[in-house]
Design a protein around this motif. Structure first.
Motif, mmCIF file in Angstrom:
data_model
loop_
_atom_site.group_PDB
_atom_site.id
_atom_site.type_symbol
_atom_site.label_atom_id
_atom_site.label_comp_id
_atom_site.label_asym_id
_atom_site.label_seq_id
_atom_site.Cartn_x
_atom_site.Cartn_y
_atom_site.Cartn_z
ATOM 1 N N ALA A 64 0.836 -1.202 0.000
ATOM 2 C CA ALA A 64 0.000 0.000 0.000
ATOM 3 C C ALA A 64 0.870 1.251 0.000
ATOM 4 N N THR A 65 0.292 2.361 -0.428
ATOM 5 C CA THR A 65 0.968 3.654 -0.417
ATOM 6 C C THR A 65 1.373 4.028 0.998
ATOM 7 N N GLY A 66 2.574 4.589 1.145
ATOM 8 C CA GLY A 66 3.032 5.058 2.451
ATOM 9 C C GLY A 66 4.545 5.043 2.547
ATOM 10 N N THR A 67 5.035 5.323 3.750
ATOM 11 C CA THR A 67 6.469 5.328 4.001
ATOM 12 C C THR A 67 6.961 3.894 4.076
ATOM 13 N N ALA A 68 7.815 3.524 3.138
ATOM 14 C CA ALA A 68 8.332 2.157 3.082
ATOM 15 C C ALA A 68 9.564 1.994 3.964
ATOM 16 N N VAL A 69 10.420 3.031 3.998
ATOM 17 C CA VAL A 69 11.633 3.021 4.818
ATOM 18 C C VAL A 69 11.692 4.376 5.515
ATOM 19 N N PRO A 70 11.665 4.422 6.857
ATOM 20 C CA PRO A 70 11.558 5.694 7.574
ATOM 21 C C PRO A 70 12.870 6.454 7.777
ATOM 22 N N ASN A 71 13.933 6.034 7.125
ATOM 23 C CA ASN A 71 15.215 6.713 7.289
ATOM 24 C C ASN A 71 15.989 6.687 5.979
ATOM 25 N N ARG A 72 17.198 7.250 6.010
ATOM 26 C CA ARG A 72 18.058 7.294 4.825
ATOM 27 C C ARG A 72 18.305 5.874 4.308
ATOM 28 N N THR A 73 18.225 5.717 2.981
ATOM 29 C CA THR A 73 18.451 4.407 2.383
ATOM 30 C C THR A 73 18.778 4.560 0.912
ATOM 31 N N ARG A 74 19.220 3.476 0.311
ATOM 32 C CA ARG A 74 19.447 3.429 -1.131
ATOM 33 C C ARG A 74 18.638 2.267 -1.698
ATOM 34 N N LEU A 75 17.841 2.568 -2.709
ATOM 35 C CA LEU A 75 17.053 1.547 -3.389
ATOM 36 C C LEU A 75 17.934 0.889 -4.440
ATOM 37 N N SER A 76 18.171 -0.410 -4.295
ATOM 38 C CA SER A 76 19.044 -1.098 -5.249
ATOM 39 C C SER A 76 18.277 -1.946 -6.252
ATOM 40 N N GLY A 77 17.021 -2.282 -5.948
ATOM 41 C CA GLY A 77 16.229 -3.068 -6.878
ATOM 42 C C GLY A 77 14.841 -3.340 -6.340
ATOM 43 N N MET A 78 14.015 -3.982 -7.176
ATOM 44 C CA MET A 78 12.659 -4.322 -6.749
ATOM 45 C C MET A 78 12.056 -5.350 -7.688
ATOM 46 N N SER A 79 11.033 -6.025 -7.185
ATOM 47 C CA SER A 79 10.155 -6.878 -7.978
ATOM 48 C C SER A 79 8.759 -6.314 -7.785
ATOM 49 N N VAL A 80 7.996 -6.218 -8.864
ATOM 50 C CA VAL A 80 6.694 -5.552 -8.786
ATOM 51 C C VAL A 80 5.663 -6.256 -9.656
ATOM 52 N N THR A 81 4.407 -6.253 -9.200
ATOM 53 C CA THR A 81 3.270 -6.641 -10.029
ATOM 54 C C THR A 81 2.310 -5.461 -10.033
ATOM 55 N N SER A 82 1.378 -5.453 -10.971
ATOM 56 C CA SER A 82 0.440 -4.332 -11.054
ATOM 57 C C SER A 82 -0.992 -4.833 -10.943
ATOM 58 N N PRO A 83 -1.902 -3.940 -10.494
ATOM 59 C CA PRO A 83 -3.311 -4.311 -10.441
ATOM 60 C C PRO A 83 -3.904 -4.351 -11.849
ATOM 61 N N ALA A 84 -5.149 -4.749 -11.957
ATOM 62 C CA ALA A 84 -5.803 -4.897 -13.263
ATOM 63 C C ALA A 84 -5.740 -3.628 -14.111
ATOM 64 N N GLY A 85 -5.861 -2.472 -13.480
ATOM 65 C CA GLY A 85 -5.862 -1.215 -14.226
ATOM 66 C C GLY A 85 -4.491 -0.627 -14.476
ATOM 67 N N GLY A 86 -3.439 -1.226 -13.933
ATOM 68 C CA GLY A 86 -2.092 -0.679 -14.081
ATOM 69 C C GLY A 86 -1.956 0.627 -13.323
ATOM 70 N N GLY A 87 -0.925 1.398 -13.650
ATOM 71 C CA GLY A 87 -0.775 2.703 -13.016
ATOM 72 C C GLY A 87 0.665 3.063 -12.743
ATOM 73 N N ASP A 88 0.819 4.206 -12.076
ATOM 74 C CA ASP A 88 2.139 4.763 -11.768
ATOM 75 C C ASP A 88 2.615 4.338 -10.382
ATOM 76 N N TYR A 89 3.891 4.007 -10.310
ATOM 77 C CA TYR A 89 4.575 3.768 -9.043
ATOM 78 C C TYR A 89 5.553 4.927 -8.880
ATOM 79 N N VAL A 90 5.399 5.701 -7.806
ATOM 80 C CA VAL A 90 6.193 6.906 -7.600
ATOM 81 C C VAL A 90 6.967 6.759 -6.290
ATOM 82 N N PHE A 91 8.275 6.946 -6.372
ATOM 83 C CA PHE A 91 9.159 6.831 -5.212
ATOM 84 C C PHE A 91 9.628 8.226 -4.830
ATOM 85 N N ARG A 92 9.327 8.657 -3.607
ATOM 86 C CA ARG A 92 9.648 10.016 -3.157
ATOM 87 C C ARG A 92 10.611 10.000 -1.978
ATOM 88 N N ASP A 93 11.397 11.048 -1.890
ATOM 89 C CA ASP A 93 12.312 11.282 -0.769
ATOM 90 C C ASP A 93 11.756 12.449 0.027
#
Length: 92
Positions: free
Chosen positions: A13-42
């Motif tokens: 779900a949308t929200g704070t995934a990591v509450p402190n400084r970090t580096r995103l090195s990779g991910m695995s993702v699936t999408s819902p039926a309607g698709g959409g945007d995944y936005v990563f914010r600092d």
């Protein structure tokens, strides 16, 4: 030589995934039926956009993304906006 330890988190779900400084090195993702945007914010829900991707709807098989070098730096926290589906993020 320094060593970074990679950890993973399962995000559903949308929200704070990591509450402190970090580096995103990779991910695995699936999408819902309607698709959409995944936005990563600092810096929370109104923070700077560090990465954005649009996925088509109904991706049942995971889509894998790996970022080069040290990954994407999130200096404050990692906040993720997502339309549904799930993410497994890999970060240090």
């Amino acid at each position: 030589m320094s060593v970074n330890f990679i950890t993973s988190d399962y995000i559903t779900a949308t929200g704070t995934a990591v509450p402190n400084r970090t580096r995103l090195s990779g991910m695995s993702v699936t999408s819902p039926a309607g698709g959409g945007d995944y936005v990563f914010r600092d810096g929370g829900s109104t923070g700077a956009i560090r990465y954005k991707m649009k996925l088509p709807g109904g991706m049942i098989e995971p889509y894998h993304v790996q970022f080069p070098d040290l990954g994407i730096l999130f200096a404050t926290d990692m906040y993720i906006e997502m339309p549904g589906g799930y993410l497994t993020i890999f970060h240090d």
